[in-house]
Design an enzyme around this catalytic site. Structure first.
Site, PDB file in Angstrom:
ATOM      1  N   LYS A 186     -13.718  -6.087  -2.145  1.00  0.00           N
ATOM      2  CA  LYS A 186     -14.322  -4.759  -2.221  1.00  0.00           C
ATOM      3  C   LYS A 186     -13.498  -3.835  -3.093  1.00  0.00           C
ATOM      4  CE  LYS A 186     -14.359  -4.773   2.265  1.00  0.00           C
ATOM      5  NZ  LYS A 186     -14.652  -4.656   3.696  1.00  0.00           N
TER       6      LYS A 186
ATOM      7  N   LYS B  95      -9.785 -13.574  -5.192  1.00  0.00           N
ATOM      8  CA  LYS B  95     -10.855 -13.544  -4.191  1.00  0.00           C
ATOM      9  C   LYS B  95     -11.844 -12.429  -4.543  1.00  0.00           C
ATOM     10  CE  LYS B  95     -10.102 -12.442   0.171  1.00  0.00           C
ATOM     11  NZ  LYS B  95      -9.752 -12.385   1.590  1.00  0.00           N
TER      12      LYS B  95
ATOM     13  N   LYS C  36       0.812  -1.217   0.000  1.00  0.00           N
ATOM     14  CA  LYS C  36       0.000   0.000   0.000  1.00  0.00           C
ATOM     15  C   LYS C  36       0.843   1.264   0.000  1.00  0.00           C
ATOM     16  CE  LYS C  36      -4.162  -1.948   2.046  1.00  0.00           C
ATOM     17  NZ  LYS C  36      -4.993  -2.067   3.236  1.00  0.00           N
TER      18      LYS C  36
HETATM   19  P1  AMP Z   1     -12.496  -7.172   4.950  1.00  0.00           P
HETATM   20  O1  AMP Z   1     -13.485  -6.188   5.493  1.00  0.00           O
HETATM   21  O2  AMP Z   1     -12.234  -7.087   3.501  1.00  0.00           O
HETATM   22  O3  AMP Z   1     -11.239  -7.203   5.791  1.00  0.00           O
HETATM   23  O4  AMP Z   1     -13.152  -8.598   5.123  1.00  0.00           O
HETATM   24  C1  AMP Z   1     -13.934  -8.924   6.247  1.00  0.00           C
HETATM   25  C2  AMP Z   1     -13.995 -10.411   6.401  1.00  0.00           C
HETATM   26  O5  AMP Z   1     -14.553 -11.014   5.228  1.00  0.00           O
HETATM   27  C3  AMP Z   1     -12.640 -11.070   6.613  1.00  0.00           C
HETATM   28  O6  AMP Z   1     -12.783 -12.057   7.618  1.00  0.00           O
HETATM   29  C4  AMP Z   1     -12.333 -11.714   5.296  1.00  0.00           C
HETATM   30  O7  AMP Z   1     -11.538 -12.871   5.423  1.00  0.00           O
HETATM   31  C5  AMP Z   1     -13.704 -12.064   4.759  1.00  0.00           C
HETATM   32  N1  AMP Z   1     -13.688 -12.082   3.295  1.00  0.00           N
HETATM   33  C6  AMP Z   1     -13.373 -11.047   2.481  1.00  0.00           C
HETATM   34  N2  AMP Z   1     -13.462 -11.410   1.178  1.00  0.00           N
HETATM   35  C7  AMP Z   1     -13.826 -12.727   1.172  1.00  0.00           C
HETATM   36  C8  AMP Z   1     -14.082 -13.693   0.139  1.00  0.00           C
HETATM   37  N3  AMP Z   1     -13.985 -13.374  -1.164  1.00  0.00           N
HETATM   38  N4  AMP Z   1     -14.448 -14.941   0.495  1.00  0.00           N
HETATM   39  C9  AMP Z   1     -14.554 -15.265   1.802  1.00  0.00           C
HETATM   40  N5  AMP Z   1     -14.328 -14.419   2.816  1.00  0.00           N
HETATM   41  C10 AMP Z   1     -13.973 -13.161   2.525  1.00  0.00           C
END
Ligand code: AMP
Length: 319
Positions: free
Chosen positions: A195, A192, A111
């Site tokens: 967002k 994956k 980043k």
């Molecule tokens: P984040 O807000 O992006 O840090 O993600 C929040 C939670 O969602 C974390 O526990 C991630 O591991 C899970 N997560 C994010 N993207 C995915 C995905 N494509 N498949 C499964 N879990 C996800």
């Protein structure tokens, strides 16, 4: 009961991967764990940010957690900025961490590589994340691959502090809940679902209406094999659709003779899963959600204050 902390970034656009990989396992663990759902709004300040968006996204994530079935009587929902012990412990842990440890973090390297100004908080935020976890004495932290290095740092700091100043922190363990599905990008199924993906074509947002879900799934990348089978290596797109179907219905998918038939079934399953969440989301009043956050803060603070007090005694600031 085991203490578990699950973190969410308030970056908006929560998607099907967040629901199936993190929110649903949190809901399922509510009766067997003492869970905290933490929205990491402080972390959102480590990069260029819009204050109004951070505020709105924090409320959106809290509302979605409630809409997805998080029961605030069992799970405290908090924003880390609203529990001042997080930042208080952050500084104390900075005095335990080394500059090199923070600078080695892959996310910091990635980043900060853009060339623009780098906020100092981007370097130190893994230590804040350690504080987020240790201040609550969390024993389990669900983490994806992208956060495992940060979890390891939290463990290292807890062990080091305990060894130097006496037993103070619970050493957390990174876990991957059994029910957590890993959902891939629908337009690029080797990545994956995320967002931050440049195009929304591969993502199903939790508040997307059925027409959008239908469109996104109908355009999902498949392959030319023409056979529906679970083979992530050779058929990542089809395998991802099967994984989504299995996770949405909690059942082993049946047989499909065409990709079209598979996509129709996946669409129906996703729509059936998200429809009630979208409906509950629309009913939740922002004032009520703010109250839930305030209650969460009240509930977790006594233990957080006790941790900070114990830390201050151990490190030499209090008798
Ligand atoms: P984040 O807000 O992006 O840090 O993600 C929040 C939670 O969602 C974390 O526990 C991630 O591991 C899970 N997560 C994010 N993207 C995915 C995905 N494509 N498949 C499964 N879990 C996800």
């Amino acid at each position: 009961m085991i203490k578990r902390l699950t973190g969410f970034q308030p970056t908006g656009n929560l998607h099907l991967g967040n629901l199936l990989g993190a929110m649903r396992p949190l809901v399922e663990a509510q009766s067997t764990t003492d869970s905290i759902a933490m929205i990491a709004d402080l972390h959102a300040l480590t990069m260029e940010h819009d204050p109004a968006a951070v505020r709105a996204n924090t409320l959106e994530v809290a509302t979605l957690l409630l809409a997805a079935g998080v029961d605030p009587r069992r799970t405290a929902i908090i924003a880390n900025s609203q529990v001042p012990e997080h930042t208080e412990l952050h500084y104390l842990l900075e005095c335990t961490a080394a500059f090199g440890e923070a600078a080695r973090m892959i996310q910091f390297k990635e980043k900060s590589a853009g060339g623009g100004p780098v906020r100092l908080s981007l370097l130190t935020y893994p230590v804040l994340m350690a504080a987020d976890i240790l201040v609550h004495g969390a024993e389990q932290v669900p983490v994806g691959d992208d956060q495992s290095q940060h979890l390891e740092l939290a463990r290292t700091l807890a062990l080091r502090f305990n060894a130097r100043y006496g037993e103070t922190f619970t050493v957390p363990e990174g876990i991957r809940p059994e029910s957590a599905a890993r959902i891939m990008d629908l337009s690029d199924p080797v990545r994956k679902m995320s967002k931050s993906a440049p195009s929304p074509a591969g993502r199903i947002a939790l508040l997307d209406p059925p027409e959008t879900i239908r469109k996104v799934i109908s355009r999902a990348v498949t392959d030319t094999a023409g056979v529906v089978r679970h083979d992530p290596e050779n058929q990542p797109g089809v395998s991802n659709l099967l994984a989504i179907l299995a996770a949405c219905t909690d059942e082993k998918p049946g047989e499909f003779t065409s990709y079209g038939a598979l996509k129709r079934e996946v669409t129906d399953a996703v729509v059936a899963l998200l429809d009630p969440i979208r409906a509950r989301y629309a009913e939740l009043d922002p004032g009520y959600v703010r109250e839930i956050l305030a209650e969460g803060r009240t509930r977790v603070r006594p233990a957080a204050l006790a941790t900070v007090r114990r830390t201050k005694v151990a490190i030499g600031l209090l008798d």
